[in-house]
Scaffold this motif. Sequence first.
Motif, short mmCIF file in Angstrom:
data_model
loop_
_atom_site.label_atom_id
_atom_site.label_comp_id
_atom_site.label_asym_id
_atom_site.label_seq_id
_atom_site.Cartn_x
_atom_site.Cartn_y
_atom_site.Cartn_z
N GLU A 672 0.82 -1.21 0.00
CA GLU A 672 0.00 0.00 0.00
C GLU A 672 0.85 1.27 0.00
O GLU A 672 0.36 2.35 -0.31
CB GLU A 672 -0.94 -0.01 1.20
CG GLU A 672 -1.97 -1.13 1.14
CD GLU A 672 -3.05 -0.97 2.19
OE1 GLU A 672 -3.33 0.18 2.56
OE2 GLU A 672 -3.59 -1.99 2.62
N LEU A 675 1.01 2.03 -3.61
CA LEU A 675 -0.30 2.51 -4.02
C LEU A 675 -0.54 3.93 -3.52
O LEU A 675 -1.12 4.77 -4.24
CB LEU A 675 -1.39 1.57 -3.48
CG LEU A 675 -2.84 1.96 -3.81
CD1 LEU A 675 -3.06 2.01 -5.31
CD2 LEU A 675 -3.82 0.98 -3.17
N GLY A 676 -0.09 4.22 -2.30
CA GLY A 676 -0.25 5.57 -1.77
C GLY A 676 0.53 6.59 -2.58
O GLY A 676 0.06 7.71 -2.81
N ASP A 679 -1.41 7.17 -5.76
CA ASP A 679 -2.64 7.90 -5.49
C ASP A 679 -2.35 9.36 -5.20
O ASP A 679 -3.03 10.26 -5.72
CB ASP A 679 -3.35 7.25 -4.30
CG ASP A 679 -4.69 7.90 -4.00
OD1 ASP A 679 -5.41 8.20 -4.97
OD2 ASP A 679 -5.00 8.11 -2.82
N THR A 683 -3.66 12.47 -7.67
CA THR A 683 -4.56 13.54 -7.20
C THR A 683 -3.91 14.91 -7.30
O THR A 683 -4.60 15.93 -7.26
CB THR A 683 -4.96 13.28 -5.74
OG1 THR A 683 -3.78 13.14 -4.93
CG2 THR A 683 -5.81 12.02 -5.62
N LEU A 712 -8.24 -2.90 -5.72
CA LEU A 712 -7.61 -1.59 -5.75
C LEU A 712 -8.62 -0.48 -5.51
O LEU A 712 -8.34 0.51 -4.82
CB LEU A 712 -6.89 -1.38 -7.08
CG LEU A 712 -5.59 -2.16 -7.30
CD1 LEU A 712 -5.08 -1.97 -8.72
CD2 LEU A 712 -4.52 -1.75 -6.30
N VAL A 716 -8.44 2.27 -2.52
CA VAL A 716 -8.41 3.71 -2.79
C VAL A 716 -9.60 4.39 -2.14
O VAL A 716 -9.50 5.51 -1.63
CB VAL A 716 -8.38 3.96 -4.31
CG1 VAL A 716 -8.56 5.43 -4.62
CG2 VAL A 716 -7.07 3.46 -4.90
N ARG A 717 -10.75 3.73 -2.11
CA ARG A 717 -11.96 4.34 -1.56
C ARG A 717 -11.81 4.64 -0.07
O ARG A 717 -12.20 5.69 0.41
CB ARG A 717 -13.14 3.41 -1.79
CG ARG A 717 -14.47 4.00 -1.29
CD ARG A 717 -15.58 3.00 -1.49
NE ARG A 717 -15.31 1.79 -0.72
CZ ARG A 717 -16.05 0.68 -0.84
NH1 ARG A 717 -17.05 0.63 -1.71
NH2 ARG A 717 -15.77 -0.38 -0.12
N GLY A 719 -8.91 4.81 1.42
CA GLY A 719 -7.64 5.48 1.66
C GLY A 719 -6.56 4.49 1.99
O GLY A 719 -6.74 3.63 2.85
N PRO A 720 -5.42 4.52 1.29
CA PRO A 720 -4.33 3.58 1.56
C PRO A 720 -3.90 3.65 3.00
O PRO A 720 -3.93 4.69 3.63
CB PRO A 720 -3.23 4.05 0.61
CG PRO A 720 -3.93 4.85 -0.43
CD PRO A 720 -5.10 5.48 0.24
#
Length: 778
Positions: A672, A675-676, A679, A683, A712, A716-717, A719-720
């Motif tokens: 994660e 992934l963070g 993300d 953004t 995934l 993401v929904r 939050g990582p």
Amino acid sequence: MNGRKADTAGPLLLGVRHHGPGSARAVRAVLEEARPAAVLIEGPPEADALVPLAAEKDMRPPVALLAHAVDEPGRSAFWPLAEFSPEWVALRWALEHEVPARFIDLPAAHTLAWEDDGDPGPGAGDDMRVDPLGVLAEAAGYDDAERWWEDVVEHRGVGEGDAVAPFTALEEAMTALREEYGSGGHRRDLVREAHMRLQVRAARREFEDGVAVVCGAWHVPALRHKATVAADRALVKGLPKVKTDMTWVPWTHRRLSRTSGYGAGIDSPGWYGHLFGAPDRPVERWLTKVARLLRAEDRTVSSAHVIEAVRLAETLAALRGRPLPGLSETTDAVRAVMCEGSDVPLALVHDRLVVGDVLGEVPATAPAVPLQRDLARIQRRLRLKPEAGERELELDLRKETDAERGRLLHRLRLLGIGWGEPAAVHGGTGTFRETWRLRWEPELSVRVAEAGVWGTTVLAAATARAEADAVGARGLAEVTGLAERCLLASLPEALPTVMRVLADRAALDTDVGHLAQALPALVRSLRYGDVRGTDTAALAEVAAGLAERVFVGLPPACAALDADAADEMRRHVDAVHGAVGLLGDAPAPGHGKLRARWQSVLRTLSARDTVPGVIRGRSVRLLLDDGELAQDEAARLMGLVLSPGTPPADAAAWIEGFVGGSGGGLLLVHDERLLGLVDAWLTGVPAEAFTDVLPLLRRTFSAYEPGVRRTLGELVRRGPGARGGTAAAVSGVPGFAPDPDTARADAVLPVLRLLLGLDGEDDGEDGEAHDGLAGVTG
């Protein structure tokens, strides 16, 4: 009626439709009644020597006469004959009654030599610009020539009291058409008909008791025409000529459905064969066949369905004004009664029965090139019989017979004889298994004749062809592919020549893309050599040298590339990485250093700013997968790339290289922290740049499996759980905590008990059950 009486007014001309079962029955009836002294048949005279083979017990139609030019076997022509072909019936009648049978059409030597000037030529037969059956059907008020022919010929039987009556009526109709249309747009028919008239005259002088002529109905008026001998000889004088060979070859019902030879392609050879062979009640017998086929495919079809389908077919025939149900009526009845209105099972009926997969046979004594005889011998020894229908053949290369079968199929493919096509291996990707799709097409007989110039045996021909292809190869990848095929086909005598050409081409080729494209096929060949027991030491040496050249040339070749070139080079990097992984286990000189050298190249690519982002990202990912890069270091590199100072397009390309392809989605799921970073970068992309990077990102993430995309999305929904490099347990979405979720594990226990056969046994304490499951999942 006898032959002498018939000949007083001229020869007995029996105009037929090629491959017409009604015509075939009528021809047999006339021959039985007239008893001619000789039977003349439309076909190439070179086949006269092959006539006795038609009486052999091993001869089973459909078959075809194959003529090919001796010096150019690819120049060929077929004259197909089915069991329901009038010509075949006439030939068999003549043999059974010991009556001479001769072919009277233009010789194949002229047919094959005639240059194409826009006219289909004599080899095309009756495939005419004016379709006589179509014209007659239209005159009778039919919009379908096949349906008209069925009504007036197939369903009427032979002439009652006068077997010649159907031929007389058909001759009158064709005479009217010839008066209207002349040669029908085919000038070469005039030459063919002149030759046939000359042959008929010669036969009438030889056989005083009369001759019968079986030919296409279109030619009957021309053969009845009183042309002079001088005029006919003038038409056939000076025709081009080539030396030809002729033999019998197997044919198929499926191939009869195309226009060839006589030019009389038919849509439903299986249906016509049924009409010819059914002794009585053809509709009932046909629908019984259909029911048997559908039952074999696990469809519920009872005797009541057959009875109802017969009634419906007869009702449709009566409503449509037809004497008997035809193929259209039976098809409509099958669709409505047995297929419940669906065309899906109906397509199976059409493929298996209406057309069919019948493959004929010819005796071993038929003339054949030496290569064909060697192939037939190998097929018998390996119990690999040619079949018209497509079938899958799975081979275990550890078994000697299967290994020989695989070698044969690979050798034939190298010779351009596509009897088998490789298919995906079921249940794995190991090199000890092969899967083939086999289907024998009649045209392969021509390919065998063509390949005969390379040698008299399959092994010798494949070896000679491989050596010639290596010398004539235009690129390095083509030679490496050929080396792979030589190992698959087990051609040790060709391999030295191929390897010499390969080494020369590799030494001269400076294009890194070409070298990178050639290396994987070369390394795969090493694996095939191991499986097939081939000495691949020379191949391993060339592969190692090629890899070294790729290592040296790849970093400079990756600089300053546009998007398309970078994407192509990324694919080359993937291919080389896989090849090095295989080469590291092969007995290649210096194999222990190759892997380390490649990892050094990947590190160089990952660190150079001049290398496109997609290649840098892929290099980092490959190092991470091999355990040569720590996850912390990978996260650091990603953080640098995704920093605000990096252009969004370059950052998006890096992400595509790093997480694109197999396993990229799972990497983000299980880390994660990465992934963070993605993300947070996404953004923060400015609005004006977001539309530019969106297609690239969508292409990357759309390649993931649905389950990975869903996971995934959940991560993401909510939050990582990792920001700034610190992992933390996050509640709210089950399944993403650092420890096993015992509540969800409880739901699995009943299924595990059932699978392990423990249902009903004491599971012990709950804690023990949880510990056991944790051990399994852990």
